[in-house]
Design a protein around this motif. Structure first.
Motif, PDB file in Angstrom:
ATOM      1  N   MET A  95      21.615  68.705   5.078  1.00  0.00           N
ATOM      2  CA  MET A  95      22.816  68.170   5.715  1.00  0.00           C
ATOM      3  C   MET A  95      24.065  68.838   5.155  1.00  0.00           C
ATOM      4  O   MET A  95      24.036  69.451   4.086  1.00  0.00           O
ATOM      5  CB  MET A  95      22.905  66.651   5.472  1.00  0.00           C
ATOM      6  CG  MET A  95      21.686  65.875   5.902  1.00  0.00           C
ATOM      7  SD  MET A  95      21.509  65.834   7.701  1.00  0.00           S
ATOM      8  CE  MET A  95      19.722  65.622   7.853  1.00  0.00           C
ATOM      9  N   SER A  96      25.182  68.663   5.842  1.00  0.00           N
ATOM     10  CA  SER A  96      26.449  69.136   5.303  1.00  0.00           C
ATOM     11  C   SER A  96      26.959  68.146   4.264  1.00  0.00           C
ATOM     12  O   SER A  96      26.698  66.936   4.357  1.00  0.00           O
ATOM     13  CB  SER A  96      27.479  69.283   6.419  1.00  0.00           C
ATOM     14  OG  SER A  96      27.895  68.006   6.883  1.00  0.00           O
ATOM     15  N   MET A 239      22.785  78.321   8.438  1.00  0.00           N
ATOM     16  CA  MET A 239      23.817  79.315   8.148  1.00  0.00           C
ATOM     17  C   MET A 239      25.156  78.951   8.782  1.00  0.00           C
ATOM     18  O   MET A 239      26.211  79.279   8.229  1.00  0.00           O
ATOM     19  CB  MET A 239      23.360  80.702   8.594  1.00  0.00           C
ATOM     20  CG  MET A 239      22.209  81.273   7.762  1.00  0.00           C
ATOM     21  SD  MET A 239      22.525  81.259   5.973  1.00  0.00           S
ATOM     22  CE  MET A 239      24.013  82.260   5.863  1.00  0.00           C
ATOM     23  N   GLU A 240      25.145  78.254   9.906  1.00  0.00           N
ATOM     24  CA  GLU A 240      26.402  77.782  10.487  1.00  0.00           C
ATOM     25  C   GLU A 240      27.064  76.762   9.567  1.00  0.00           C
ATOM     26  O   GLU A 240      28.281  76.818   9.317  1.00  0.00           O
ATOM     27  CB  GLU A 240      26.159  77.164  11.863  1.00  0.00           C
ATOM     28  CG  GLU A 240      25.985  78.178  12.971  1.00  0.00           C
ATOM     29  CD  GLU A 240      25.899  77.540  14.341  1.00  0.00           C
ATOM     30  OE1 GLU A 240      26.265  78.200  15.324  1.00  0.00           O
ATOM     31  OE2 GLU A 240      25.443  76.376  14.433  1.00  0.00           O
ATOM     32  N   VAL A 241      26.276  75.818   9.067  1.00  0.00           N
ATOM     33  CA  VAL A 241      26.819  74.803   8.158  1.00  0.00           C
ATOM     34  C   VAL A 241      27.313  75.456   6.868  1.00  0.00           C
ATOM     35  O   VAL A 241      28.374  75.107   6.342  1.00  0.00           O
ATOM     36  CB  VAL A 241      25.752  73.725   7.859  1.00  0.00           C
ATOM     37  CG1 VAL A 241      26.271  72.720   6.838  1.00  0.00           C
ATOM     38  CG2 VAL A 241      25.345  73.004   9.136  1.00  0.00           C
ATOM     39  N   ALA A 246      31.690  77.442   3.288  1.00  0.00           N
ATOM     40  CA  ALA A 246      32.348  78.539   2.584  1.00  0.00           C
ATOM     41  C   ALA A 246      33.795  78.679   3.033  1.00  0.00           C
ATOM     42  O   ALA A 246      34.701  78.885   2.206  1.00  0.00           O
ATOM     43  CB  ALA A 246      31.589  79.844   2.819  1.00  0.00           C
ATOM     44  N   GLU A 247      34.029  78.534   4.329  1.00  0.00           N
ATOM     45  CA  GLU A 247      35.398  78.624   4.844  1.00  0.00           C
ATOM     46  C   GLU A 247      36.259  77.486   4.291  1.00  0.00           C
ATOM     47  O   GLU A 247      37.408  77.694   3.881  1.00  0.00           O
ATOM     48  CB  GLU A 247      35.387  78.584   6.364  1.00  0.00           C
ATOM     49  CG  GLU A 247      36.755  78.771   6.987  1.00  0.00           C
ATOM     50  CD  GLU A 247      36.696  78.896   8.506  1.00  0.00           C
ATOM     51  OE1 GLU A 247      37.777  78.926   9.125  1.00  0.00           O
ATOM     52  OE2 GLU A 247      35.585  78.961   9.060  1.00  0.00           O
ATOM     53  N   ALA A 248      35.685  76.274   4.254  1.00  0.00           N
ATOM     54  CA  ALA A 248      36.433  75.123   3.753  1.00  0.00           C
ATOM     55  C   ALA A 248      36.769  75.271   2.272  1.00  0.00           C
ATOM     56  O   ALA A 248      37.838  74.832   1.819  1.00  0.00           O
ATOM     57  CB  ALA A 248      35.634  73.841   3.989  1.00  0.00           C
ATOM     58  N   MET A 253      31.869  85.025   2.213  1.00  0.00           N
ATOM     59  CA  MET A 253      30.431  85.075   2.476  1.00  0.00           C
ATOM     60  C   MET A 253      30.144  86.145   3.525  1.00  0.00           C
ATOM     61  O   MET A 253      29.623  85.862   4.605  1.00  0.00           O
ATOM     62  CB  MET A 253      29.921  83.701   2.907  1.00  0.00           C
ATOM     63  CG  MET A 253      28.410  83.606   3.012  1.00  0.00           C
ATOM     64  SD  MET A 253      27.815  81.902   3.207  1.00  0.00           S
ATOM     65  CE  MET A 253      27.606  81.456   1.488  1.00  0.00           C
ATOM     66  N   PRO A 254      30.477  87.416   3.240  1.00  0.00           N
ATOM     67  CA  PRO A 254      30.301  88.461   4.253  1.00  0.00           C
ATOM     68  C   PRO A 254      28.849  88.676   4.649  1.00  0.00           C
ATOM     69  O   PRO A 254      28.535  88.820   5.839  1.00  0.00           O
ATOM     70  CB  PRO A 254      30.904  89.702   3.594  1.00  0.00           C
ATOM     71  CG  PRO A 254      30.911  89.415   2.124  1.00  0.00           C
ATOM     72  CD  PRO A 254      31.100  87.941   2.005  1.00  0.00           C
TER      73      PRO A 254
END
Length: 288
Positions: A95-96, A239-241, A246-248, A253-254
């Protein structure tokens, strides 16, 4: 211990069997009711009509679900887990961290939510050899030792609520990156005329070896001949989560974003329900 178990997919069914085998009084619920009834007959345990009824029958409720929306649907509402009598909930799916925070905030008065995701494939689940990443302190995990011991080889306590979710995403991002890199390495070797078995022998014996490569070797070499253990669609979801987290957090995360893009492309080409080992086939057949 009276336990309820929700989510009888590829991993969850094995985990429920191990809990019943360890002598726990177990009640099952699954969105596809026939799975719960079939497993209930197999292992001799009760099946609840609703998540709330399962919660009423258990001291501890374990959920092993695919994503945030399915977990939210099971916990919330008038027939959800939180409407029942249980006061200890263990979410073991991937989960996120944000979803875990929402569950903690929404839990009934006096109830506790612990996220304890696992690492290991379906065989590890069947053999009770999972690694458990518990988002709690060792003291908070003590009452859950009979549960964790029935499911895994080791439990690592990471302290705060949601930390298990973060660590599981970090581990899975590494696994999915390794899956992608292996596909590229094998494609390169085979394009040069090296037999797949020989190439895999070298990789397994090299510094790049990882346990995942060995237990997934049969799938990489002949995916169609083996049962799916973890789908491309689930890998894309992970990987979407992870990318969103990572953005938050403001971390780069290239490589992870390249892996995510490849998973999206493969899913769009019809690979979504196939095992994630099919990325090797995708790299060989679907890309220039």
């Amino acid at each position: 211990m009276r336990m309820g178990f929700v989510g009888l997919g590829r991993m969850g069914a094995h985990m429920a069997r191990n809990l019943a085998g360890a002598g726990h009084e177990l009640t099952l619920w699954n969105r596809s009711a026939h799975k719960a009834h079939a497993l209930g007959v197999e292992i001799g345990c009760a099946v609840a009509a609703t998540p709330r009824a399962l919660s009423d029958s258990a001291d501890v409720v374990v959920t092993m679900l695919a994503d945030d929306p399915s977990s939210q649907a099971v916990h919330g509402g008038t027939d959800g887990l939180f409407a029942g009598a249980a006061r200890l909930f263990v979410e073991m799916g991937t989960m996120s961290p944000g979803h875990i925070a929402r569950l903690v905030a929404d839990a009934p008065t006096g109830a506790r939510v612990i996220n304890a995701p696992v690492s290991g494939a379906t065989q590890a689940a069947a053999d009770a050899q999972l690694l458990i990443m518990a988002g709690c302190t060792p003291e908070e995990a003590t009452p859950l030792a009979p549960l964790f011991d029935a499911l895994g080889r080791k439990t690592l306590c990471l302290g705060s609520a949601g930390s298990g979710a973060v660590m599981k995403l970090a581990v899975n991002s590494l696994i999915h990156g390794l899956n992608q890199t292996l596909a590229e390495a094998m494609s390169l070797a085979q394009a040069a005329g090296i037999a797949p078995d020989a190439a895999f022998d070298v990789i397994e014996a090299s510094a790049a070896a990882a346990p995942m490569l060995s237990y997934r070797r049969p799938l990489y070499l002949d995916e169609a001949a083996h049962e799916v253990t973890f789908t491309v669609a689930l890998a894309r979801k992970d990987m979407e989560v992870t990318a969103a987290l990572a953005e938050a957090l403001g971390t780069a995360m290239p490589q992870g974003r390249v892996t995510l893009d490849t998973l999206k492309q493969a899913e769009a080409q019809g690979y979504g329900a196939r095992d994630m080992a099919a990325i090797l086939t995708y790299m060989q057949k679907e890309t220039p």
